[in-house]
Write a protein that holds these residues in place. Sequence first.
Motif, mmCIF file in Angstrom:
data_model
loop_
_atom_site.group_PDB
_atom_site.id
_atom_site.type_symbol
_atom_site.label_atom_id
_atom_site.label_comp_id
_atom_site.label_asym_id
_atom_site.label_seq_id
_atom_site.Cartn_x
_atom_site.Cartn_y
_atom_site.Cartn_z
ATOM 1 N N UNK A 488 6.855 4.549 -0.612
ATOM 2 C CA UNK A 488 7.777 3.798 -1.459
ATOM 3 C C UNK A 488 8.907 3.162 -0.646
ATOM 4 N N UNK A 489 9.266 3.803 0.484
ATOM 5 C CA UNK A 489 10.379 3.285 1.282
ATOM 6 C C UNK A 489 10.074 1.897 1.845
ATOM 7 N N UNK A 490 8.775 1.560 2.010
ATOM 8 C CA UNK A 490 8.401 0.230 2.489
ATOM 9 C C UNK A 490 8.522 -0.829 1.392
ATOM 10 N N UNK A 491 8.484 -0.372 0.146
ATOM 11 C CA UNK A 491 8.514 -1.311 -0.984
ATOM 12 C C UNK A 491 9.940 -1.561 -1.446
ATOM 13 N N UNK A 492 10.721 -0.485 -1.616
ATOM 14 C CA UNK A 492 12.088 -0.641 -2.130
ATOM 15 C C UNK A 492 13.093 -0.926 -1.016
ATOM 16 N N UNK A 495 16.516 1.227 -1.019
ATOM 17 C CA UNK A 495 17.055 1.483 -2.349
ATOM 18 C C UNK A 495 16.488 2.796 -2.896
ATOM 19 N N UNK A 496 17.175 3.322 -3.910
ATOM 20 C CA UNK A 496 16.687 4.543 -4.558
ATOM 21 C C UNK A 496 15.416 4.232 -5.343
ATOM 22 N N UNK A 497 14.439 5.127 -5.260
ATOM 23 C CA UNK A 497 13.173 4.938 -5.974
ATOM 24 C C UNK A 497 13.331 5.421 -7.408
ATOM 25 N N UNK A 498 13.080 4.529 -8.353
ATOM 26 C CA UNK A 498 13.180 4.875 -9.765
ATOM 27 C C UNK A 498 11.805 4.687 -10.390
ATOM 28 N N UNK A 499 11.223 5.766 -10.883
ATOM 29 C CA UNK A 499 9.889 5.719 -11.477
ATOM 30 C C UNK A 499 9.981 5.826 -13.004
ATOM 31 N N UNK A 500 8.870 5.504 -13.674
ATOM 32 C CA UNK A 500 8.853 5.481 -15.138
ATOM 33 C C UNK A 500 7.610 6.194 -15.664
ATOM 34 N N UNK A 559 1.484 0.862 -6.236
ATOM 35 C CA UNK A 559 2.825 1.419 -6.034
ATOM 36 C C UNK A 559 3.910 0.401 -6.374
ATOM 37 N N UNK A 560 3.633 -0.885 -6.092
ATOM 38 C CA UNK A 560 4.591 -1.936 -6.478
ATOM 39 C C UNK A 560 4.749 -1.986 -8.001
ATOM 40 N N UNK A 561 3.635 -1.834 -8.719
ATOM 41 C CA UNK A 561 3.685 -1.865 -10.182
ATOM 42 C C UNK A 561 4.346 -0.607 -10.738
ATOM 43 N N UNK A 562 4.278 0.490 -9.976
ATOM 44 C CA UNK A 562 5.011 1.700 -10.366
ATOM 45 C C UNK A 562 6.512 1.440 -10.293
ATOM 46 N N UNK A 563 6.947 0.789 -9.220
ATOM 47 C CA UNK A 563 8.376 0.499 -9.028
ATOM 48 C C UNK A 563 8.914 -0.469 -10.076
ATOM 49 N N UNK A 564 8.068 -1.360 -10.566
ATOM 50 C CA UNK A 564 8.516 -2.327 -11.583
ATOM 51 C C UNK A 564 8.401 -1.768 -12.990
ATOM 52 N N UNK A 565 7.886 -0.542 -13.122
ATOM 53 C CA UNK A 565 7.826 0.101 -14.434
ATOM 54 C C UNK A 565 6.618 -0.269 -15.266
ATOM 55 N N UNK A 566 5.600 -0.872 -14.652
ATOM 56 C CA UNK A 566 4.404 -1.248 -15.412
ATOM 57 C C UNK A 566 3.458 -0.066 -15.632
#
Length: 588
Positions: A488-492, A495-500, A559-566
Motif C-alpha cells: 500500500x505504501x507504493x500506492x498512497x 499517506x495514511x492507509x484508509x480501508x473500507x 489494491x488501488x480500488x481498495x484505497x478508493x473504497x470500491x
Amino acid sequence: MFSLKERLQQILLRDKIITQADLDKALAEQKKAGGELSKILVKLNLIGEKELAFILSEGLGIPPIDISRLKVDPEVVKLIPQNIAVNYQVMPISKIGNNLTLAMADPLNIFAIENVETLTGLKINPIIGRSSDIMQAIQRYYLTDTTETTKTLEKIIQDIKDTKDTEELELVRDFSGDFIEKGEIEDLTQDAPIIKLTDTILRQAVIAKASDVFIEPMEKTLRIRYRVDGVIREIDRMSKALLFPLVSRIKVISNLDISERRLPQDGRFRTIVAGDRDIDFRVSVLPTAFGEKVVLRVLDKTSDMLDIMKLGFDEKSLQILKACSVRPHGMILTCGPTGSGKTTTLYSILKFIDTPEKNIVTVEDPIEYQMKGVTQVNVKPAVGLTFASSLRSILRQDPNIILIGEIRDTETLDISVKAALTGHLVLSSLHTTTAAGSIVRMMNMGIEPFLICSAVIVILGQRLLRQICPDCKESYSIPKELSEKLGFHKIVKGKDVKLYRGKGCKNCFGSGYQGRVGILEILTLSPKVKELILAREGEFKIKEVGRLEGMVTMREDGLKKVCTGLTTLEEVLRVTAPDEELGEDKNI
C-alpha cells in the motif's frame, strides 16, 4: 389545443432531436405494434430516456427529477405497496402535509394517480422520472430483501397446493416419466400457478441482479438458488413435486424437447422484465440422480452493460484499450477463468468500435449478447459447425472485425492468428490466469513465436471483485507493517492507509457487498516483450519486463480500488495471486 402526442412531435422536430424520417418510422411502429410513442422512440434508440424526460416536462409543464441523486424516507416508501410501484412504474419521493410527490415514468396515467390517491388518501403531485431510474429505485427500496422473494414464492406454492392439480403434481415424482404422455406434459406446463411460479423466479432473479439461477433437485426437496455478485445464495426450498412441471415449463419456453429427460439439453429464451428491460436467459438442463437440474444464465441486454466506460477500469487502462481497439488489424485477447467478465469486455470493445461502415462477424457457443447490425454465428459441433469451420467461411465474407467467443483448440487459434495477419481485427478469449501466461499458452498450442509477435496487439487479464455496498460502508485501519507488506505504501505514497468495508444491511442481503467491479492487467507487445517471446522465455520473465515498462498487475489494480473504497482487501486477496517479485507473503 394540441394533444401531448402532437406536442411531443413538435418539440422533437423543432429542436432537431430526430428527423421527420425517424418520426415516421416510430409512428409506423406504433401503428403496427401499439403502445406509447415515447416508449417506442426509446426502444428504437432514436432518443434517450433523459432527453425524453425533459421533452415530456416541457410538453406537460411538469418538472423532471433525477431520482438516483435522492434518498427517500423509508416511511414515505411504505405509503405505496410494492406491487403498485412495480405495475405503474411510480416511486414516492416525499410527503408534505396532505401532498405526496410521486415520480412517474408516465405522468399521464390517470388510473395510476387515482389508484394511489385512493390507496393513500393523499393528493398526488406527479413529477417526471426516467423509467430506468424509477425501476432502480424500486429495486433499492422495495425488492432487495430475500425474505420478500421467499414470501412471494411461498404464496404461489400455496396457491398451487390449493388447486385440484395437487394430485397430478405428486404423481410426477417418479422420474422415469414413461407413464406420462407428451400432450399431458404440455397441459401441465400451461397451468396458471406453474406459469406464475416460473415467471416469479425469473423476475426476482433479474431484480436481484443475479447472473445465474439454479433449479436443483435434492433427495426430498427442490432448491432454488441465485448467484449474485459471484456468490451463490439459497432463495427457497419447495416441494419435490414441483420439479417436473417447473422444468417442463422452462423447456417449453426454451423450445426444448419436454419428453427427453435422459440427455442434457441447451436452449435460450427472451423475456421483458421490470420496466421494458429486455433479458435473455441461456438454459442448460442436466439429468442428475434426483432429477433434471436447470441452470439459467441471465443476460441483461441493457446498453449500460456493454459500455466500455462503465467496466470499472482506470483511465490509463481505458486509453490503452481504446488505442488498441481502433487498430485496423491484429489480435486483442482477454484471459481469465469462467465468469471473470471476458465476454462482456469483448462486446464492450465491439460496441465502442462498431460503425455502419464495418462488417462485423461473431462466432460464439452460445451467443451471449445480440447486437444490431452485427452478423452472429452460433456454433453447432453436432452438425459440424465448429469454431474453425465457421472461421473459414467467415473469412470468405470479407469481414473487418471478427469476434471469437473462445479459443479452445490449436486449429481455431491458428486460423485466428492468420486472420489477424491478413488484415482483420480479431477479438477473442483464452482460459489462462494471467496476461503473460496467455503467450506461453499459445506457444504450447503450437503457434510459432514470430507469429504471436506479428499478430497479437494486446492481452487483457481480468477478474471481477465485489463492490462495497454504499449504504453500509465504513472505514477502518490496518497495522502499518501489514500495509507495507501488501504494497500500500507504493500506492498512497506516505499517506495514511484508509480501508473500507460493508457492515451488512438490507440492501446487500447482509453481505456488505453490492455489484461488481473489474480489475485489469494490460500487457502490450512492446519490442522488449517481443524479444522475450522470440527467445521463448517463460511467463515470469515476460511479466517482469511488462511491469518494468509500466504494466499494472491485477493485484496492484485491486489494491488501488481498495484505497478508493470500491472494494475490500479481503476481496482482492481472495481473487488475485500475489506478485512474487514484490516480496509478498503467499500465505496472506
